[in-house]
Design an enzyme around this catalytic site. Structure first.
Site, short mmCIF file in Angstrom:
data_model
loop_
_atom_site.label_atom_id
_atom_site.label_comp_id
_atom_site.label_asym_id
_atom_site.label_seq_id
_atom_site.Cartn_x
_atom_site.Cartn_y
_atom_site.Cartn_z
N ALA A 196 0.84 -1.20 0.00
CA ALA A 196 0.00 0.00 0.00
C ALA A 196 0.87 1.25 0.00
CB ALA A 196 -0.91 0.02 1.23
N LYS B 86 -8.20 3.88 -1.40
CA LYS B 86 -8.43 2.61 -0.71
C LYS B 86 -9.87 2.13 -0.91
CE LYS B 86 -5.86 0.62 1.44
NZ LYS B 86 -4.88 -0.42 1.02
N TYR C 93 -6.10 9.47 -0.05
CA TYR C 93 -5.75 8.12 0.39
C TYR C 93 -7.02 7.29 0.61
CZ TYR C 93 -4.27 4.41 3.61
OH TYR C 93 -4.07 3.20 4.23
N TRP D 165 -5.22 3.30 12.55
CA TRP D 165 -4.21 3.74 13.50
C TRP D 165 -3.19 2.63 13.79
CZ3 TRP D 165 -6.46 7.41 17.78
CH2 TRP D 165 -7.37 8.30 17.20
N ASP E 101 -9.99 2.97 7.90
CA ASP E 101 -11.11 3.75 8.44
C ASP E 101 -11.28 5.06 7.68
OD1 ASP E 101 -8.59 4.54 9.55
OD2 ASP E 101 -9.61 5.66 11.13
#
Length: 278
Positions: A61, A131, A127, A152, A104
């Site tokens: 990623a 995703k 981002y 996180w 998230d």
């Protein structure tokens, strides 16, 4: 020849996953971005055909969230969308189960409760948009898949918030940390264990959310990281600490579906303590 293939092997999750599989005696082929460019479809086809894995863990990623807004925008899309599409297409063609990790940041942070897996996405930064597009590519590829959203992320390998705070504490008596963004920290070990758990237990294909238990602000997280030091941690607002990319104010994701698979989730403070004691 192993039945497990890892791409993005040199990242913090890829390294953690390799360690876990080694501990469990599971053979695998781990490929760094130098060894396999996932943005090259022909290269992906050739490598998967050569290794013939049963499961492919996609740990590759582009995660530079702020750079993704401008100088890294093209690379963000290339890796997180085009690269993911390539992996999903080849997985579908060659009958490989794909495990894709998402974020998230596909959510906008306006939900004051916990986000469920099927809540509508509304990413507010580049981002997150990439995703989410990666998630959609996996879903529509026709392959057997697990999408695992996390948040996180911290661990032993690579750049993350824990090491950032520890390094800053060496040269600062006082640190200011944002206290109005709420989420769930995730230890790479917990995330890797869940990814392997899904495959081992043959859980139902689909989208899952995984982090450690309980919630925190970045300020809470920093306080816990530095609790055994003399550094003063001072809370500030997001407006006082401007960043290029939008951050969701409340990105707490529900862990209910993950728990229903029989996976035991430790709280983030316990996970952090284990990491710091190693």
């Amino acid at each position: 020849m192993s039945k497990v293939m890892i791409v993005g092997a040199n990242g913090q999750l890829g390294n953690e996953l390799q360690r876990l599989l080694n501990e469990q005696g599971i053979a695998f082929d781990a490929l760094t971005k130098k060894e396999l460019d996932i943005t090259n479809l022909d290269a992906v086809k050739a490598k998967v055909a050569e290794l013939q894995p049963v499961v492919l863990y996609d740990c590759a990623a582009y995660t530079a969230v702020d750079k993704a807004e401008d100088e890294g925008k093209a690379l963000n899309w290339l890796v997180n969308v085009d690269g993911t599409k390539n992996l999903a297409q080849v997985a579908a063609e060659q009958g490989v189960k794909l495990v894709y990790v998402s974020t998230d940041y596909i959510f906008d942070g306006t939900n004051k409760g916990e986000y469920l897996e099927d809540d509508p996405a509304n990413p507010k930064n580049e981002y997150g948009r990439a995703k989410w597009a990666g998630e959609e590519a996996v879903r529509h590829s026709g392959t057997d898949y697990y999408i695992v959203r996390t948040s996180w992320v911290f661990g032993e390998f690579g750049h993350n918030f824990v090491f950032t705070m520890q390094n800053l504490a060496k040269t600062h008596d006082k640190l200011t940390v944002v206290n109005d963004q709420l989420g769930r920290p995730t230890w790479t070990r917990t995330l890797a264990e869940f990814m392997v758990h899904l495959v081992k237990t043959e859980a139902t294909s689909g989208t899952y959310q995984l982090s450690n238990g309980n919630t925190a602000t970045w300020y809470d997280f920093a306080k816990e990281i530095l609790k055994d030091t003399d550094v003063e941690v001072v809370p500030v607002t997001s407006e006082q600490f401007p960043q290029k990319a939008f951050r969701p104010r409340h990105s707490v994701m529900s862990l209910s579906k993950a728990k229903k698979t029989g996976f035991i989730i430790s709280d983030w403070k316990s996970a952090l303590a284990k990491l710091l004691s190693e």
